[in-house]
Scaffold this active site. Sequence first.
Site, PDB file in Angstrom:
ATOM      1  N   THR A  43     -13.502   1.080 -10.935  1.00 48.95           N
ATOM      2  CA  THR A  43     -13.116  -0.191 -10.319  1.00 48.95           C
ATOM      3  C   THR A  43     -13.001  -0.075  -8.803  1.00 48.95           C
ATOM      4  O   THR A  43     -12.893   1.019  -8.254  1.00 48.95           O
ATOM      5  CB  THR A  43     -11.752  -0.686 -10.847  1.00 48.95           C
ATOM      6  OG1 THR A  43     -10.748   0.238 -10.420  1.00 48.95           O
ATOM      7  CG2 THR A  43     -11.735  -0.779 -12.356  1.00 48.95           C
ATOM      8  N   CYS A  44     -12.991  -1.230  -8.168  1.00 47.91           N
ATOM      9  CA  CYS A  44     -12.805  -1.306  -6.712  1.00 47.91           C
ATOM     10  C   CYS A  44     -11.336  -1.179  -6.355  1.00 47.91           C
ATOM     11  O   CYS A  44     -10.887  -1.747  -5.364  1.00 47.91           O
ATOM     12  CB  CYS A  44     -13.319  -2.645  -6.207  1.00 47.91           C
ATOM     13  SG  CYS A  44     -15.092  -2.687  -6.011  1.00 47.91           S
ATOM     14  N   ASP A  45     -10.572  -0.491  -7.161  1.00 52.51           N
ATOM     15  CA  ASP A  45      -9.157  -0.328  -6.868  1.00 52.51           C
ATOM     16  C   ASP A  45      -8.937   1.112  -6.476  1.00 52.51           C
ATOM     17  O   ASP A  45      -9.248   2.029  -7.230  1.00 52.51           O
ATOM     18  CB  ASP A  45      -8.331  -0.677  -8.104  1.00 52.51           C
ATOM     19  CG  ASP A  45      -6.857  -0.828  -7.757  1.00 52.51           C
ATOM     20  OD1 ASP A  45      -6.284   0.106  -7.163  1.00 52.51           O
ATOM     21  OD2 ASP A  45      -6.289  -1.880  -8.064  1.00 52.51           O
ATOM     22  N   ASN A  84     -11.627  -6.281 -12.611  1.00 50.62           N
ATOM     23  CA  ASN A  84     -12.933  -6.057 -11.969  1.00 50.62           C
ATOM     24  C   ASN A  84     -14.083  -6.560 -12.839  1.00 50.62           C
ATOM     25  O   ASN A  84     -15.235  -6.173 -12.623  1.00 50.62           O
ATOM     26  CB  ASN A  84     -13.175  -4.575 -11.657  1.00 50.62           C
ATOM     27  CG  ASN A  84     -12.590  -4.147 -10.318  1.00 50.62           C
ATOM     28  OD1 ASN A  84     -13.242  -3.499  -9.521  1.00 50.62           O
ATOM     29  ND2 ASN A  84     -11.373  -4.546 -10.031  1.00 50.62           N
TER      30      ASN A  84
END
Lengths: 380, 380
Positions: B327-329, B370
């Site tokens: 994810t973009c986390d 996401n």
Amino acid sequence: MTERIQEFLRDRRNKGLDVEPCLVVDLEVVRDNYQSFAASLPDSRVFYAVKANPAPELLAMLASLGSCFDCASVAEIQMALAAGATPDRISFGNTIKKERDIARAFELGINLYAVDCAAEVEKVARAAPGAKVFCRILYDCVGAEWPLSRKFGCEPAMAVDVLDLAKRLGLEAYGISFHVGSQQRKLKSWDRALEMAAAVFRDCAERGINLSMVNMGGGFPTKYLKEVPAVVQYGRSIFRALRKHFGNQIPETIIEPGRGMVGNAGVIEAEVVLISKKSEADDVRWVYLDIGKFGGLAETMDEAIRYPIRSRHDGAEMRPCVLAGPTCDSADVLYEKMPYPLPVTLEIGDKLLIEGTGAYTSTYSAVAFNGFPPLKTYHI
Amino acid sequence: MTERIQEFLRDRRNKGLDVEPCLVVDLEVVRDNYQSFAASLPDSRVFYAVKANPAPELLAMLASLGSCFDCASVAEIQMALAAGATPDRISFGNTIKKERDIARAFELGINLYAVDCAAEVEKVARAAPGAKVFCRILYDCVGAEWPLSRKFGCEPAMAVDVLDLAKRLGLEAYGISFHVGSQQRKLKSWDRALEMAAAVFRDCAERGINLSMVNMGGGFPTKYLKEVPAVVQYGRSIFRALRKHFGNQIPETIIEPGRGMVGNAGVIEAEVVLISKKSEADDVRWVYLDIGKFGGLAETMDEAIRYPIRSRHDGAEMRPCVLAGPTCDSADVLYEKMPYPLPVTLEIGDKLLIEGTGAYTSTYSAVAFNGFPPLKTYHI
């Protein structure tokens, strides 16, 4: 907390539908936020970070306002397209992509991809020939409440090689991106990042690569307990920094607000399930809610984000409490190291309003942990 | 990792269905685990902790073997009933319950409830009159890999008051419970806890409250990287401790294995999405998988649980890697403080097998963060 949300919650209570926690997002606040970004950074294109809150109504409204979309997955790209965005207004902004997902995005018309290493450039060159890529650069996030790990981006020197490879493989070496850290309250942070960006632009130019774009990422804060600068102040600082570091050759710019776009538009209504002490002598109460870390409040991880919490007892004497969620998981505690002040008159069954919860809540919630359903959401 | 799982995964790959990560649980391993608990602790009733993995096939198999069920919510109670358990084999083991959920459970025939404070006793007395309650006692979890917070339970002295109140309100003050901490590898831990339990039994008896039951909770480990004692050793230690502290008046006992019942029965197959470095000089590779903290591996939080990871390169030279999710986390990093050794020959597209993932994975996974779907699961 808007009148519209208050009315919605009142109505829900009157209908007896308030048996579970819920998130209510006021789309008019999101509209105002979008317009603030557009007005404060008139020369930047706004790519809303879909991951912050992908509700269809919200995406549709932003699409109609002219927003672009930063997507983390093919599913998010499909959501943005379904909301009415054209492919040229969508970036595949995740630096970690399966090659078949790049191919699928390319089929859907997406032409802008994030990369941060040679291997990812190779994937994009194979699966999305000729597309535009921007390279994410590592940046240390001093001043951010939710600083980022080193997960995304590479050192600036390596970025030049990555973009050079992109060019050699027939891609358009389009620009670079950075992220100053989420909930960034230091305006200066963008100045330092843009200084670094300008240096990469010069290094690339020396190698015959003419970059066009700086993606300045997100990081725009939402107001939790502490005051945050207004968007217009960010706009001014950023413009000054662009002038300072790029002179009269200011590149195309992109911003990717997520939290800053929807955070303050949402309120979670939760219920107090239990108030107790661990021993008669304890002076800290434990307050257990029907929502916790696994129900949407994952960002309380390490007690990073402290949400404002209101109740019908506002104004009463406050005492520190440990705040916890409803699951049988002992890690499901929201605030303990730094106990949270709540009214002494608080009772079991009371409703709490957890403000600033429009971003990074609904989709974070667990699918069925402890049998609890995912967070109910309403976008009004 | 069983033959049956290997065959299932091979078949899935051959059919081209391996585009997303998945969890495969071998029910025969669960059956063996159940039988080990039953044989090693023949005088204890086994209440499977449904939250560890509530798959219907798994619950049905355990119900047919005679297992009882520890449920965290009304939804879990309904799942246990649907799997064939009768209400007398179900406990509502969450100390944090809405009064209307207690009422609903009581309607469904549930007669055994966990409490840890006066307010919860009052709720049970109103919503489930005459029911049995057991009081959870705080216990410090030295030796557990996933120690518990102070979220559940009260000090022993308060437990006596809580049980006294239960009796006065017409409930059956049935017993006490404790939890030695999850993934507890110290056999001695149960000895100390049972010593404390026996003291509470005596204090209660002096107040005219005759308790019948000790719920010894879970904590039974699954094998990750380190060796763990066999269930039979736990059984012997626990029996010795019961004899030592309760003499010839050993109470009825309950155990609540979750991780110990299903952890080692499950394997997650994941794909390597990207391998990169942050700079040319870096000697630690970053390996990004298509599953991370939000896709089911939440227990890597604080790097607490280290899963064994295998690949087709087993036997090759190993070097430490930072392991992260897709994810973009930026918080979606599995192992970084203590990098994870992986084969130097590992490539993008390789499949990894993450072992010991039968418990606390599937239902932890985020509903759509996401845009990624929840973890696919197969129980074979």
